[in-house]
Design a protein around this motif. Structure first.
Motif, PDB file in Angstrom:
ATOM      1  N   GLY A  69      19.973  11.998  -3.824  1.00  0.00           N
ATOM      2  CA  GLY A  69      19.481  13.261  -3.667  1.00  0.00           C
ATOM      3  C   GLY A  69      18.169  13.372  -4.987  1.00  0.00           C
ATOM      4  N   ASN A  70      18.121  11.590  -5.331  1.00  0.00           N
ATOM      5  CA  ASN A  70      17.364  11.765  -6.373  1.00  0.00           C
ATOM      6  C   ASN A  70      15.618  11.948  -5.987  1.00  0.00           C
ATOM      7  OD1 ASN A  70      19.674  10.812  -7.869  1.00  0.00           O
ATOM      8  ND2 ASN A  70      19.167   9.268  -8.100  1.00  0.00           N
ATOM      9  N   ARG A  94      26.973  17.112 -12.189  1.00  0.00           N
ATOM     10  CA  ARG A  94      25.138  17.023 -10.950  1.00  0.00           C
ATOM     11  C   ARG A  94      24.407  18.739 -11.080  1.00  0.00           C
ATOM     12  NH1 ARG A  94      22.973  12.966  -7.511  1.00  0.00           N
ATOM     13  NH2 ARG A  94      21.137  14.300  -8.340  1.00  0.00           N
ATOM     14  N   VAL A 124      18.299  17.657 -11.707  1.00  0.00           N
ATOM     15  CA  VAL A 124      17.754  16.848 -10.381  1.00  0.00           C
ATOM     16  C   VAL A 124      17.598  15.141 -10.979  1.00  0.00           C
ATOM     17  CG1 VAL A 124      15.461  16.406  -8.804  1.00  0.00           C
ATOM     18  CG2 VAL A 124      16.873  18.148  -9.374  1.00  0.00           C
ATOM     19  N   GLN A 125      18.097  14.357 -10.089  1.00  0.00           N
ATOM     20  CA  GLN A 125      18.012  12.434 -10.927  1.00  0.00           C
ATOM     21  C   GLN A 125      16.494  12.181 -10.333  1.00  0.00           C
ATOM     22  OE1 GLN A 125      21.181  10.229 -11.421  1.00  0.00           O
ATOM     23  NE2 GLN A 125      19.556   8.045 -11.167  1.00  0.00           N
ATOM     24  N   GLY A 161      10.602  11.722  -2.096  1.00  0.00           N
ATOM     25  CA  GLY A 161      12.366  12.543  -2.490  1.00  0.00           C
ATOM     26  C   GLY A 161      12.878  12.982  -0.193  1.00  0.00           C
ATOM     27  N   VAL A 208      10.862  20.952  -6.137  1.00  0.00           N
ATOM     28  CA  VAL A 208      12.275  20.196  -6.219  1.00  0.00           C
ATOM     29  C   VAL A 208      13.471  20.966  -6.347  1.00  0.00           C
ATOM     30  CG1 VAL A 208      14.005  18.294  -6.872  1.00  0.00           C
ATOM     31  CG2 VAL A 208      10.964  18.233  -6.982  1.00  0.00           C
ATOM     32  N   SER A 209      14.188  21.525  -5.619  1.00  0.00           N
ATOM     33  CA  SER A 209      15.380  22.274  -5.463  1.00  0.00           C
ATOM     34  C   SER A 209      16.638  21.737  -5.678  1.00  0.00           C
ATOM     35  CB  SER A 209      15.405  23.076  -4.020  1.00  0.00           C
ATOM     36  OG  SER A 209      15.155  22.075  -2.573  1.00  0.00           O
ATOM     37  N   ARG A 210      17.243  21.941  -5.949  1.00  0.00           N
ATOM     38  CA  ARG A 210      18.376  21.255  -6.176  1.00  0.00           C
ATOM     39  C   ARG A 210      19.942  20.534  -4.847  1.00  0.00           C
ATOM     40  NH1 ARG A 210      19.636  24.628 -11.507  1.00  0.00           N
ATOM     41  NH2 ARG A 210      18.083  23.667 -12.970  1.00  0.00           N
ATOM     42  N   ASN A 211      19.121  22.044  -4.149  1.00  0.00           N
ATOM     43  CA  ASN A 211      20.145  21.372  -3.477  1.00  0.00           C
ATOM     44  C   ASN A 211      20.158  21.938  -1.827  1.00  0.00           C
ATOM     45  OD1 ASN A 211      22.345  19.402  -3.063  1.00  0.00           O
ATOM     46  ND2 ASN A 211      23.206  21.140  -4.808  1.00  0.00           N
ATOM     47  N   GLN A 268      14.544  18.849   0.125  1.00  0.00           N
ATOM     48  CA  GLN A 268      14.801  19.574  -1.475  1.00  0.00           C
ATOM     49  C   GLN A 268      13.556  18.935  -1.860  1.00  0.00           C
ATOM     50  OE1 GLN A 268      18.233  17.330  -2.193  1.00  0.00           O
ATOM     51  NE2 GLN A 268      18.019  17.406  -4.186  1.00  0.00           N
TER      52      GLN A 268
END
Ligand SMILES: Nc1nc2c(ncn2[C@@H]2O[C@H](COP(=O)(O)OP(=O)(O)OP(=O)(O)O)[C@@H](O)[C@H]2O)c(=O)[nH]1
Ligand SMILES: [Mg+2]
Lengths: 212, 132
Positions: free
Chosen positions: B44-45, B12, B15-16, B110, B129-132, B114
């Motif tokens: 985290g999707n 990963r 972003v799913q 979401g 949308v941020s990855r983490n 994130q």
């Protein structure tokens, strides 16, 4: 008067008192955190009963338990209405304790956020089960079109509860009542300043008319 | 019913997005829908529902979300719907036309830490949308 009929009379007097034709309606004060719900609840309670309901604060999630004030009698234009006022915790879909760490240490911030999440769940529960009408309080200096507001108004509508929208904080320069009226044209919007006590006549008039 | 699969953690870096059809939602109980949404969000999707939730389901979603918030792990959800549920659809026309049918509204959900809504109007939702 015979003993029996006297007894019957006093029994019926007691039951009349216990089950008066109409229980006071429970009016829930709802809205996002910091909108001024407790300030409004306190003002109403002070004006009509003399004492307050809860603490007000600029830090969001000050109210973390629903609080009920029973039997508040409001009189307007010869109309009198007795209501129970329920001040509820501000509703949100997210709580981050770091929002509070400027104001308190980490342990207190974490405790506040945990209590806040319980409070939001409690507010939702009251809305589903225990209120007969809603005063929805918004800070008129903020954008009213948020997901929480749209969802909550939708939930209130789906339960067919009577609702008044209160556009609070009209004393602030950035306040726009029209923005709220435009966002929720299907409901009556009443402008006020709970803090300064502005337009309270109209507020009480509407409460008496709407929930009476 | 097959679950939405999650990509292995080491694979990963993106972003799913789970896009869930109205048809799939139709066969589910309210709590199943809420579980599916929150399980996705916990991973985290970004979950996109072709048809939204009913007001009652939204109310339960808020309650269950609150129960699952935990410091440094899960801050709750960000949710956006289009078109707006209460201001138009579910008020007059929506009720006359649709009876008790929930208004069809695209819903994006979401993790709060994130996803950030940048802009929203009648015809557009723009989110970062941020990855983490
Ligand atoms: N300027 C202005 N400030 C107000 C008004 N009403 C409330 N406030 C302020 O807004 C802040 C929040 O008020 P509260 O009454 O605690 O808000 P609440 O909606 O109960 O908030 P939660 O309990 O956290 O959900 C406080 O600092 C109040 O003094 C108003 O009419 N005008
Ligand atoms: Mg409060």
């Amino acid at each position: 008067m015979g003993l029996i009929s006297g007894l019957r009379d006093s029994i019926s007097r007691v039951t009349d008192g216990l089950f008066s034709e109409q229980e006071p309606k429970r009016i829930g004060i709802y809205g996002p955190p910091n909108a001024g719900k407790t300030t409004l609840a306190n003002r109403i309670a002070r004006d009509w009963t003399g004492d307050a309901i809860g603490t007000e604060s600029h830090i969001p999630h000050e109210t973390r338990r629903a609080r009920r004030k029973e039997g508040v009698e409001i009189e307007r234009n010869g109309k009198s209405v007795t209501i129970d006022i329920v001040d509820t915790p501000g509703v949100t879909t997210k709580v981050d304790y770091e929002e509070f760490t400027d104001e308190m240490d980490k342990d207190d911030a974490i405790r506040r956020s945990r209590e806040a999440t319980e409070g939001v769940a409690e507010a939702m529960h009251w809305l589903r089960e225990d209120v007969d009408g809603v005063i929805y309080v918004l800070d008129s200096a903020e954008d009213p079109i948020t997901q929480v507001n749209t969802m909550l108004i939708g939930i209130i509508e789906s339960r067919d509860l009577p609702v008044l929208i209160f556009a609070n904080k009209i004393d602030l320069e950035e306040s726009s009542v029209k923005r709220i009226e435009d966002a929720f044209p299907q409901h009556k919007t009443v402008p006020l300043s709970a803090k300064e006590g502005e337009n309270m006549d109209e507020v009480y008039g509407n409460i008496a008319e709407y929930f009476g | 019913m097959p679950e939405a699969t999650n990509v292995d953690d080491d694979r990963r870096d993106g972003v799913q997005i789970d896009l869930i059809s109205g048809q799939r939602m139709d066969g589910m109980a309210s709590m199943e829908k809420i579980r599916m949404i929150l399980d996705g969000v916990h991973n985290g999707n970004i979950v996109i529902l072709e048809e939204g939730l009913t007001p009652d389901e939204e109310s339960k979603l808020i309650e269950v979300t609150m129960a699952e918030i935990s410091p440094d792990e899960f801050n709750g959800i960000e949710i956006e719907t289009y078109p707006k549920s209460s201001t138009r659809d579910s008020s007059l026309l929506g009720r006359i036309m649709g009876g008790d049918e929930p208004p069809k509204k695209l819903t994006v959900i979401g993790p709060a830490n994130q996803i950030e809504t940048l802009h929203k109007d009648e015809t557009l939702i723009s989110a970062l949308v941020s990855r983490n």
